[in-house]
Scaffold this motif. Structure first.
Motif, mmCIF file in Angstrom:
data_model
loop_
_atom_site.group_PDB
_atom_site.id
_atom_site.type_symbol
_atom_site.label_atom_id
_atom_site.label_comp_id
_atom_site.label_asym_id
_atom_site.label_seq_id
_atom_site.Cartn_x
_atom_site.Cartn_y
_atom_site.Cartn_z
ATOM 1 N N ALA A 52 -4.196 -7.027 -3.930
ATOM 2 C CA ALA A 52 -4.753 -7.582 -3.556
ATOM 3 C C ALA A 52 -6.381 -8.159 -4.515
ATOM 4 O O ALA A 52 -6.509 -9.359 -4.167
ATOM 5 C CB ALA A 52 -5.545 -7.774 -2.278
ATOM 6 N N GLY A 53 -6.305 -7.928 -5.825
ATOM 7 C CA GLY A 53 -7.835 -8.564 -6.326
ATOM 8 C C GLY A 53 -9.220 -7.904 -5.631
ATOM 9 O O GLY A 53 -10.009 -8.741 -5.831
ATOM 10 N N ILE A 54 -9.297 -7.039 -4.472
ATOM 11 C CA ILE A 54 -9.842 -6.926 -3.909
ATOM 12 C C ILE A 54 -11.061 -5.310 -4.760
ATOM 13 O O ILE A 54 -10.265 -4.826 -4.383
ATOM 14 C CB ILE A 54 -9.871 -6.150 -1.944
ATOM 15 N N ALA A 55 -12.223 -6.130 -5.016
ATOM 16 C CA ALA A 55 -12.959 -4.422 -5.806
ATOM 17 C C ALA A 55 -12.998 -3.816 -4.478
ATOM 18 O O ALA A 55 -13.792 -3.494 -4.024
ATOM 19 C CB ALA A 55 -14.212 -5.309 -6.441
ATOM 20 N N PRO A 56 -12.299 -2.718 -5.505
ATOM 21 C CA PRO A 56 -12.734 -1.120 -5.144
ATOM 22 C C PRO A 56 -14.329 -0.320 -4.795
ATOM 23 O O PRO A 56 -15.288 -1.262 -5.603
ATOM 24 C CB PRO A 56 -12.144 -0.114 -5.857
ATOM 25 N N ALA A 57 -14.242 -0.370 -3.655
ATOM 26 C CA ALA A 57 -15.828 0.139 -3.071
ATOM 27 C C ALA A 57 -16.057 1.151 -3.488
ATOM 28 O O ALA A 57 -16.949 2.045 -3.932
ATOM 29 C CB ALA A 57 -15.898 0.514 -1.986
ATOM 30 N N GLN A 116 -6.415 1.119 -11.204
ATOM 31 C CA GLN A 116 -5.938 -0.012 -11.127
ATOM 32 C C GLN A 116 -6.222 -1.285 -10.486
ATOM 33 O O GLN A 116 -4.928 -2.503 -10.710
ATOM 34 C CB GLN A 116 -5.039 0.998 -10.102
ATOM 35 N N PHE A 117 -6.955 -1.856 -10.726
ATOM 36 C CA PHE A 117 -7.331 -3.181 -10.236
ATOM 37 C C PHE A 117 -6.563 -4.235 -10.496
ATOM 38 O O PHE A 117 -6.565 -3.760 -12.309
ATOM 39 C CB PHE A 117 -9.142 -3.074 -10.312
ATOM 40 N N MET A 118 -6.361 -5.072 -9.970
ATOM 41 C CA MET A 118 -5.550 -6.136 -10.204
ATOM 42 C C MET A 118 -4.053 -5.573 -11.225
ATOM 43 O O MET A 118 -3.363 -7.118 -11.221
ATOM 44 C CB MET A 118 -6.852 -6.672 -11.558
ATOM 45 N N LYS A 119 -3.507 -4.499 -11.431
ATOM 46 C CA LYS A 119 -2.381 -4.108 -11.905
ATOM 47 C C LYS A 119 -1.136 -5.402 -11.554
ATOM 48 O O LYS A 119 -0.726 -6.077 -12.064
ATOM 49 C CB LYS A 119 -2.234 -3.336 -11.836
#
Length: 107
Positions: free
Chosen positions: A18-23, A32-35
């Protein structure tokens, strides 16, 4: 519920798909962000986590005066009585007068 939302699995899935930045600051989650987001392919999205944000500004004893004046004039903008530039100029002038008055009363 909160424990589930902050789990590595959920944070990885939300960041990847979803492209939601991890906390979380977990490197494997960040990698894995935005893969799974097509338009991000080939982009350096991990640079997002290398940003250093500025420290929050320290408040002043006069912030409340300014916030009150800005809120008041923005109401007049929403009501169509003033344009934004005029309203902000008025707020600035009123705030300066109130701050000067408060400083003078402390002397």
């Amino acid at each position: 519920m909160l424990e589930t939302m902050l789990s590595d699995e959920v944070q990885t899935a939300r960041g990847r798909d979803a492209g939601i930045a991890p906390a979380l600051k977990n490197k494997s989650v960040q990698d894995q962000f935005m893969k799974g987001v097509g338009f991000a392919a080939g982009k350096n999205v991990v640079a997002f986590f290398k940003l250093e944000f500025a420290a929050p500004r320290k408040g002043t004893p006069y912030d409340k005066l300014a916030i009150t004046e800005v809120s008041n004039v923005l109401t007049s903008v929403l009501q169509g009585k003033k344009d934004v530039n005029t309203a902000l100029r008025d707020a600035e002038e009123l705030t300066i007068k109130k701050i000067e008055s408060e400083i003078a009363s402390k002397k």
